[in-house]
Design a protein around this motif. Structure first.
Motif, PDB file in Angstrom:
ATOM      1  N   ASN A   1     -13.669  -4.067   3.210  1.00 56.68           N
ATOM      2  CA  ASN A   1     -14.285  -4.263   1.886  1.00 56.68           C
ATOM      3  C   ASN A   1     -13.832  -5.551   1.194  1.00 56.68           C
ATOM      4  O   ASN A   1     -13.952  -5.702  -0.009  1.00 56.68           O
TER       5      ASN A   1
ATOM      6  N   TYR B   1       0.819  -1.224   0.000  1.00 56.71           N
ATOM      7  CA  TYR B   1       0.000   0.000   0.000  1.00 56.71           C
ATOM      8  C   TYR B   1       0.852   1.272   0.000  1.00 56.71           C
ATOM      9  O   TYR B   1       0.377   2.311   0.458  1.00 56.71           O
TER      10      TYR B   1
ATOM     11  N   GLN C   1      -9.142  -6.998  -2.643  1.00 57.11           N
ATOM     12  CA  GLN C   1      -8.261  -6.019  -3.279  1.00 57.11           C
ATOM     13  C   GLN C   1      -8.105  -6.434  -4.733  1.00 57.11           C
ATOM     14  O   GLN C   1      -7.987  -7.616  -5.038  1.00 57.11           O
ATOM     15  N   GLY C   2      -8.141  -5.480  -5.656  1.00 60.49           N
ATOM     16  CA  GLY C   2      -7.903  -5.806  -7.062  1.00 60.49           C
ATOM     17  C   GLY C   2      -7.130  -4.677  -7.721  1.00 60.49           C
ATOM     18  O   GLY C   2      -7.377  -3.508  -7.436  1.00 60.49           O
TER      19      GLY C   2
ATOM     20  N   ARG D   1     -18.087  -6.291  -3.780  1.00 62.23           N
ATOM     21  CA  ARG D   1     -18.207  -5.419  -2.601  1.00 62.23           C
ATOM     22  C   ARG D   1     -19.651  -4.976  -2.389  1.00 62.23           C
ATOM     23  O   ARG D   1     -20.120  -4.852  -1.257  1.00 62.23           O
TER      24      ARG D   1
ATOM     25  N   ARG E   1     -12.045  -5.034 -12.240  1.00 58.88           N
ATOM     26  CA  ARG E   1     -12.507  -4.064 -11.239  1.00 58.88           C
ATOM     27  C   ARG E   1     -14.023  -3.920 -11.254  1.00 58.88           C
ATOM     28  O   ARG E   1     -14.625  -3.581 -10.257  1.00 58.88           O
TER      29      ARG E   1
ATOM     30  N   VAL F   1     -15.958   0.716   4.134  1.00 57.28           N
ATOM     31  CA  VAL F   1     -14.746   0.833   3.324  1.00 57.28           C
ATOM     32  C   VAL F   1     -13.534   0.134   3.951  1.00 57.28           C
ATOM     33  O   VAL F   1     -12.692  -0.435   3.250  1.00 57.28           O
TER      34      VAL F   1
ATOM     35  N   LEU G   1      -0.392   4.783  -0.608  1.00 61.34           N
ATOM     36  CA  LEU G   1      -1.349   5.399   0.333  1.00 61.34           C
ATOM     37  C   LEU G   1      -0.673   5.840   1.625  1.00 61.34           C
ATOM     38  O   LEU G   1      -1.342   6.148   2.604  1.00 61.34           O
TER      39      LEU G   1
ATOM     40  N   PHE H   1      -5.533   6.695   7.113  1.00 61.48           N
ATOM     41  CA  PHE H   1      -5.905   5.319   7.468  1.00 61.48           C
ATOM     42  C   PHE H   1      -4.793   4.312   7.157  1.00 61.48           C
ATOM     43  O   PHE H   1      -4.977   3.103   7.340  1.00 61.48           O
TER      44      PHE H   1
ATOM     45  N   LEU I   1      -4.787   0.332   7.984  1.00 61.99           N
ATOM     46  CA  LEU I   1      -4.969  -0.528   6.809  1.00 61.99           C
ATOM     47  C   LEU I   1      -3.889  -1.609   6.756  1.00 61.99           C
ATOM     48  O   LEU I   1      -4.176  -2.791   6.525  1.00 61.99           O
TER      49      LEU I   1
ATOM     50  N   THR J   1     -14.460   1.265  -4.198  1.00 61.31           N
ATOM     51  CA  THR J   1     -13.715   1.101  -2.942  1.00 61.31           C
ATOM     52  C   THR J   1     -14.669   1.066  -1.744  1.00 61.31           C
ATOM     53  O   THR J   1     -14.522   0.244  -0.844  1.00 61.31           O
TER      54      THR J   1
HETATM   55  P1  ADP Z   1      -9.141   0.018  -3.784  1.00 61.11           P
HETATM   56  O1  ADP Z   1      -8.911  -1.084  -2.782  1.00 61.11           O
HETATM   57  O2  ADP Z   1     -10.579   0.079  -4.221  1.00 61.11           O
HETATM   58  O3  ADP Z   1      -8.172  -0.023  -4.950  1.00 61.11           O
HETATM   59  P2  ADP Z   1      -7.581   2.190  -2.609  1.00 61.11           P
HETATM   60  O4  ADP Z   1      -6.362   1.641  -3.275  1.00 61.11           O
HETATM   61  O5  ADP Z   1      -7.877   3.641  -2.758  1.00 61.11           O
HETATM   62  O6  ADP Z   1      -8.905   1.408  -3.042  1.00 61.11           O
HETATM   63  O7  ADP Z   1      -7.492   1.906  -1.059  1.00 61.11           O
HETATM   64  C1  ADP Z   1      -6.958   0.699  -0.574  1.00 61.11           C
HETATM   65  C2  ADP Z   1      -7.782   0.229   0.593  1.00 61.11           C
HETATM   66  O8  ADP Z   1      -7.692   1.200   1.634  1.00 61.11           O
HETATM   67  C3  ADP Z   1      -9.287   0.120   0.319  1.00 61.11           C
HETATM   68  O9  ADP Z   1      -9.648  -1.084  -0.313  1.00 61.11           O
HETATM   69  C4  ADP Z   1      -9.860   0.235   1.715  1.00 61.11           C
HETATM   70  O10 ADP Z   1      -9.793  -1.018   2.387  1.00 61.11           O
HETATM   71  C5  ADP Z   1      -8.894   1.191   2.388  1.00 61.11           C
HETATM   72  N1  ADP Z   1      -9.450   2.552   2.396  1.00 61.11           N
HETATM   73  C6  ADP Z   1      -9.580   3.383   1.337  1.00 61.11           C
HETATM   74  N2  ADP Z   1     -10.148   4.554   1.717  1.00 61.11           N
HETATM   75  C7  ADP Z   1     -10.376   4.422   3.054  1.00 61.11           C
HETATM   76  C8  ADP Z   1     -10.940   5.283   4.057  1.00 61.11           C
HETATM   77  N3  ADP Z   1     -11.382   6.497   3.741  1.00 61.11           N
HETATM   78  N4  ADP Z   1     -10.999   4.825   5.313  1.00 61.11           N
HETATM   79  C9  ADP Z   1     -10.556   3.605   5.641  1.00 61.11           C
HETATM   80  N5  ADP Z   1     -10.006   2.743   4.758  1.00 61.11           N
HETATM   81  C10 ADP Z   1      -9.925   3.147   3.494  1.00 61.11           C
END
Ligand code: ADP
Length: 165
Positions: free
Chosen positions: A128, A69, A131-132, A118, A101, A125, A72, A77, A81, A107
């Motif tokens: 969820n 991750y 992950q993809g 989902r 997706r 969120v 991020l 978060f 996470l 998300t």
């Molecule tokens: P995705 O998983 O849909 O590709 P992201 O890469 O943006 O989305 O985020 C990774 C993971 O971080 C998300 O699947 C979710 O579990 C977590 N996440 C994203 N936004 C939030 C948030 N606002 N609060 C808490 N967890 C979040």
């Protein structure tokens, strides 16, 4: 009108197939595993016709989750996470798939359409369940992070000609 020899059709088929193919990294997160949703999630991809190329179950370390991750890392978060992803078993997969997706959904499960993984199976969120990869470039990075080349299985699916034209 000329008829193409059979071999030429086959080459065309293979080219058309290759053009449609992308590799996607998918992971069933610890909440999906603990909720007994492994078979349900795998079946969504299997029924769609997205070929399974690699699969394993593992508990990622916190450092590994941070690598996964890393995009991020500035989000509030991020720590929660990474702690969550490393809190239990994750089922990691690589599939040949296009538009994977769309099956997964947005998300935030509350913004995911019914019919998506989902949208049907998750509520918030932070839980969820799946992950993809969000595109071919991220998919490459994620596959390289999670799988060694020898863990990827190369085979021809007999169903391919019934799924792709
Ligand atoms: P995705 O998983 O849909 O590709 P992201 O890469 O943006 O989305 O985020 C990774 C993971 O971080 C998300 O699947 C979710 O579990 C977590 N996440 C994203 N936004 C939030 C948030 N606002 N609060 C808490 N967890 C979040």
């Amino acid at each position: 009108m000329f008829a193409l020899p059979v071999a030429a059709y086959m080459v065309q088929d293979q080219e058309a197939h290759a053009a449609q193919m992308e590799r996607t990294f998918i992971a069933i997160k610890p909440d999906g595993v603990q909720r007994g949703l492994i078979a349900e999630i795998i079946s969504r991809f299997e029924h769609k016709g997205f070929k399974l190329v690699a699969i394993k179950i593992l508990v990622p370390s916190k450092e590994f989750a941070q690598k996964h991750y890393h995009d991020l890392k500035d989000r509030p978060f991020f720590n929660g996470l990474c702690a969550f992803l490393s809190s239990g078993p994750v089922v990691a997969m690589e599939r040949e798939s296009k538009y994977g997706r769309k099956l997964i959904g947005a998300t935030d499960p509350q913004k995911s359409e019914p019919g998506t993984i989902r949208g049907d199976l998750a509520v918030v969120v932070g839980r969820n369940i799946i992950q993809g990869s969000d595109g071919p470039e991220t998919a490459k990075d994620e596959i390289n992070l999670w799988f060694k080349p020898q863990e990827l299985v190369s085979y021809k699916s007999n169903a391919e000609k019934w799924i792709y034209e």
